[in-house]
Design a protein around this motif. Structure first.
Motif, short mmCIF file in Angstrom:
data_model
loop_
_atom_site.label_atom_id
_atom_site.label_comp_id
_atom_site.label_asym_id
_atom_site.label_seq_id
_atom_site.Cartn_x
_atom_site.Cartn_y
_atom_site.Cartn_z
N ARG A 3 31.44 53.43 20.46
CA ARG A 3 30.99 54.71 21.01
C ARG A 3 29.46 54.72 21.09
NH1 ARG A 3 33.97 58.25 16.61
NH2 ARG A 3 33.35 56.42 15.42
N GLU A 5 27.18 57.79 21.75
CA GLU A 5 27.08 59.22 22.00
C GLU A 5 25.65 59.73 22.09
OE1 GLU A 5 29.71 61.27 19.29
OE2 GLU A 5 31.45 60.11 19.98
N GLU A 24 27.95 51.53 16.58
CA GLU A 24 28.18 52.65 17.46
C GLU A 24 27.32 53.83 17.04
OE1 GLU A 24 32.36 53.68 17.20
OE2 GLU A 24 32.39 52.88 15.19
N ILE A 26 27.29 58.04 16.98
CA ILE A 26 28.18 59.19 17.11
C ILE A 26 27.43 60.47 16.75
CG2 ILE A 26 30.22 57.79 16.57
CD1 ILE A 26 30.28 59.27 13.80
N ALA A 28 28.22 63.90 14.73
CA ALA A 28 29.20 64.44 13.78
C ALA A 28 28.52 65.49 12.92
CB ALA A 28 29.78 63.33 12.92
N TRP A 33 24.46 59.85 14.03
CA TRP A 33 24.75 58.78 13.09
C TRP A 33 24.85 57.46 13.84
CZ3 TRP A 33 25.44 59.78 7.84
CH2 TRP A 33 25.60 61.12 7.49
N ILE A 35 26.62 53.79 13.09
CA ILE A 35 27.57 53.14 12.18
C ILE A 35 27.64 51.66 12.53
CG2 ILE A 35 29.96 53.04 11.37
CD1 ILE A 35 30.20 56.03 12.07
N ARG A 51 31.81 49.56 6.45
CA ARG A 51 31.14 50.30 7.50
C ARG A 51 29.93 50.95 6.85
NH1 ARG A 51 34.72 54.17 10.89
NH2 ARG A 51 33.22 53.61 12.50
N ALA A 53 26.88 53.62 7.47
CA ALA A 53 26.42 54.70 8.34
C ALA A 53 25.02 55.10 7.92
CB ALA A 53 27.36 55.90 8.25
N LEU A 90 32.69 61.99 7.03
CA LEU A 90 32.10 61.53 8.29
C LEU A 90 33.17 60.83 9.12
CD1 LEU A 90 29.64 60.96 10.13
CD2 LEU A 90 29.25 58.89 8.79
N ASP A 91 33.33 61.27 10.33
CA ASP A 91 34.19 60.60 11.30
C ASP A 91 35.62 60.43 10.79
OD1 ASP A 91 34.42 59.51 13.88
OD2 ASP A 91 34.12 57.46 13.14
N LYS A 93 36.65 60.18 7.73
CA LYS A 93 36.73 59.39 6.50
C LYS A 93 35.78 60.00 5.47
CE LYS A 93 37.51 55.22 9.22
NZ LYS A 93 37.87 56.02 10.39
#
Length: 133
Positions: A3, A5, A24, A26, A28, A33, A35, A51, A53, A90-91, A93
């Protein structure tokens, strides 16, 4: 899954064009963010990749990137605790927030510091964990 964004400054995009992992951007909870998927973790932790972030606050790159967020949560294989942790939804999770900050001896330097230098600092924090406990 990649993504995009929001856009990052040109020097960050130059760095990311050379970065070998997947990443990516994003939006949020009203924040931007980035990631990094499959971010490598130093030996001594329960995982070899996570992951990672990073929250990109408004005003960046004049304002600093702060802290680091990991999913799944990291633990030391020697069972010693990692200090200054919190949960960060976040996202979809729950990431593990490491409350680590720059110091007066190592302040954010607008025009010099960026995504790449913050990733170096995250790596330093992860390795330093084994020197302080």
């Amino acid at each position: 899954m990649d993504r995009r964004e929001f856009l990052l400054p040109e020097e960050d995009m130059d760095f990311l064009s050379k970065y070998s992992g997947e990443w990516e951007t994003i939006m949020a909870s009203g924040h931007q963010w980035i990631i990094f998927n499959d971010y490598p973790v130093p030996k001594g932790y329960n995982l070899s990749k996570v992951r990672l972030a990073l929250r990109i606050d408004s005003g960046y790159p004049s304002s600093q990137i702060d802290m680091a967020y990991f999913f799944p949560p990291l633990a030391r294989v020697d069972s010693k605790p990692i200090g200054a942790l919190a949960n960060q939804p976040l996202d979809g999770k729950v990431f593990q927030r490491w409350s680590r900050h720059r110091t007066s001896q190592n302040p954010w330097r607008p025009g010099l510091d960026n995504l790449e230098t913050h990733l170096l600092l995250v790596e330093y924090w992860m390795n330093r964990e084994f020197k302080i406990r």
